[in-house]
Design an enzyme around this catalytic site. Structure first.
Site, PDB file in Angstrom:
ATOM      1  N   HIS A  57      33.023  41.802  42.633  1.00  9.98           N
ATOM      2  CA  HIS A  57      34.100  41.128  42.422  1.00  9.98           C
ATOM      3  C   HIS A  57      33.679  39.747  43.239  1.00  9.98           C
ATOM      4  O   HIS A  57      33.019  39.709  44.034  1.00  9.98           O
ATOM      5  CB  HIS A  57      35.450  41.701  43.019  1.00  9.98           C
ATOM      6  CG  HIS A  57      36.535  41.032  42.705  1.00  9.98           C
ATOM      7  ND1 HIS A  57      37.144  39.661  43.605  1.00  9.98           N
ATOM      8  CD2 HIS A  57      37.811  41.048  41.861  1.00  9.98           C
ATOM      9  CE1 HIS A  57      38.022  39.461  42.876  1.00  9.98           C
ATOM     10  NE2 HIS A  57      38.511  40.154  41.943  1.00  9.98           N
TER      11      HIS A  57
ATOM     12  N   GLU B 201      40.009  45.740  37.795  1.00 10.67           N
ATOM     13  CA  GLU B 201      39.816  45.885  36.245  1.00 10.67           C
ATOM     14  C   GLU B 201      39.362  47.292  35.733  1.00 10.67           C
ATOM     15  O   GLU B 201      39.930  47.636  34.645  1.00 10.67           O
ATOM     16  CB  GLU B 201      38.938  44.737  35.702  1.00 10.67           C
ATOM     17  CG  GLU B 201      39.606  43.338  35.752  1.00 10.67           C
ATOM     18  CD  GLU B 201      39.419  42.587  37.098  1.00 10.67           C
ATOM     19  OE1 GLU B 201      38.814  43.129  38.050  1.00 10.67           O
ATOM     20  OE2 GLU B 201      39.944  41.695  37.190  1.00 10.67           O
TER      21      GLU B 201
END
Length: 371
Positions: free
Chosen positions: A256, A311
């Site tokens: 991320h 996600e």
């Protein structure tokens, strides 16, 4: 003055809404850990917290839910406007157009500052807009909102026409809570910039939706879903992951830009899915793949600090509730409406127009050249 591409690391505002600490793995909403809120509170409770600065009492919550429910239905004129859009129109464009149209309906209201009633109305309407156009695109009759169901359960009900399973409501509620706010991201910043000009709330939300539509912001879960579909089952997971890593391919759903440790949103979804793994095989597969992938990434990419992100588990949630890929980003948007509108209210409360500088690197006229 040195330029910073993408404004990375530049502080553009002070906020009381959320803290995103990528080094320590914190996500805080107004003094509360977001992952604890996701495990224990409803979507409406957390929305109230972000909008009002405190969690509602039981009495306030009952009234708040009634207000929310009262704003869910589409007007006949809005339905007519949506009906004019092509059936193949992508859902983010539908949302952008519908919100813009709602802004023209509200011309009698003061454009500035944004009103709380409008914030609630826009947020409550977005799931209904999505469900209405989705069923229309399939040649199905739209489903009217069910006032007996909460925000998340009603969304699933309007999509399918069936009261959803509690397990699916629980996990989608957790995802929606975790997705509703995440600091000064591209879509939130876009909305605040527009509102800082003292423009109306519909224009600011259209800017946020436009930013969310871009695949670098709102489209990641579909790639993770493709990966999980390719893996298929737990027995195949390790071989598939090793093949991808040895081929130099990226494992979707890991790493991320902000979080350099485990994503706290993923931690909360993992906890819920662990509790519910026996009730849905996709939850069980996702948990298994994450553990294998993190162990393998530590070997193949040492020192990179690649952990699971939200996600990854969002894809497992969407797959479990059988949500089509075309609705992934719109569903994310339905949740993020709370964060966007909270930021718009905050921007209005201490407004100053955004006016960053740029560094000119082009040519100069000959007569202005320095000797």
């Amino acid at each position: 003055m040195a330029s910073v591409t993408g404004l990375e690391g530049i502080i553009a505002a002070e906020t009381e809404l959320s803290l995103v600490d990528g080094e320590k793995g914190y996500l805080v909403y107004r003094g509360y850990e977001a992952k604890k809120l996701a495990l224990n509170k409803s979507f409406e409770e957390v929305a109230y917290l972000l909008w009002h600065g405190e969690l509602p009492t039981e009495e306030i919550l009952v009234n708040f839910r009634a207000q929310w429910s009262a704003h869910r239905s589409l007007s006949e004129i809005l339905k007519a406007a949506i009906n004019l859009l092509p059936l193949e129109c992508d859902m983010m464009s539908v949302l952008r157009t519908a919100i813009s149209f709602l802004g023209t309906e509200s011309v009698k209201e003061a454009a500035w500052p944004p009103q709380y009633e409008s914030v609630l109305a826009y947020t409550a309407l977005v799931p209904t807009i999505i469900a209405y156009k989705y069923r229309q695109s399939l040649g199905l009759q739209p489903i009217e909102p069910n006032p007996e169901l909460d925000h998340v359960a009603n969304y699933l009900y309007m999509l399918t026409g069936t009261v959803p399973q509690p397990v699916h409501v629980k996990v989608l509620t957790a995802y929606f809570v975790l997705a509703m706010e995440h600091g000064m991201n591209a879509s939130t910043f876009s909305g605040r910039v527009v509102l800082s000009t003292q423009s109306d709330i519909a224009s600011a939300l259209c800017a946020s939706i436009g930013a969310m539509k871009g695949p670098l912001h709102g489209g990641a879960p579909s790639e993770v879903l493709h990966m999980l579909d390719e893996i298929g089952n737990k027995d195949r997971a390790e071989t598939w992951l090793i093949e991808q890593l040895e081929s130099g391919n990226r494992l979707m759903g890991f790493g991320h830009r902000i979080y350099k440790t485990s994503d706290p949103r993923a931690e909360a979804l993992r906890q819920i899915m662990t509790e519910l793994a026996s009730e849905d095989p996709w939850f069980d597969l996702a948990i298994h793949v994450e553990k294998l992938a993190v162990d393998l990434l530590a070997v193949y990419k040492p020192g990179r600090k690649l952990y699971v992100n939200v996600e990854f588990y969002a894809a497992a949630v969407m797959r479990a509730i059988a949500l089509p890929k075309s609705l992934f980003t719109p569903s994310f948007t339905a949740s993020r409406m709370v964060g966007w509108t909270a930021h718009l209210l905050e921007q209005a409360s201490c407004n100053r127009i955004f006016r960053p500088q740029s560094v000119y690197i082009g040519e100069m006229p000959a007569d202005l050249q320095q000797p």
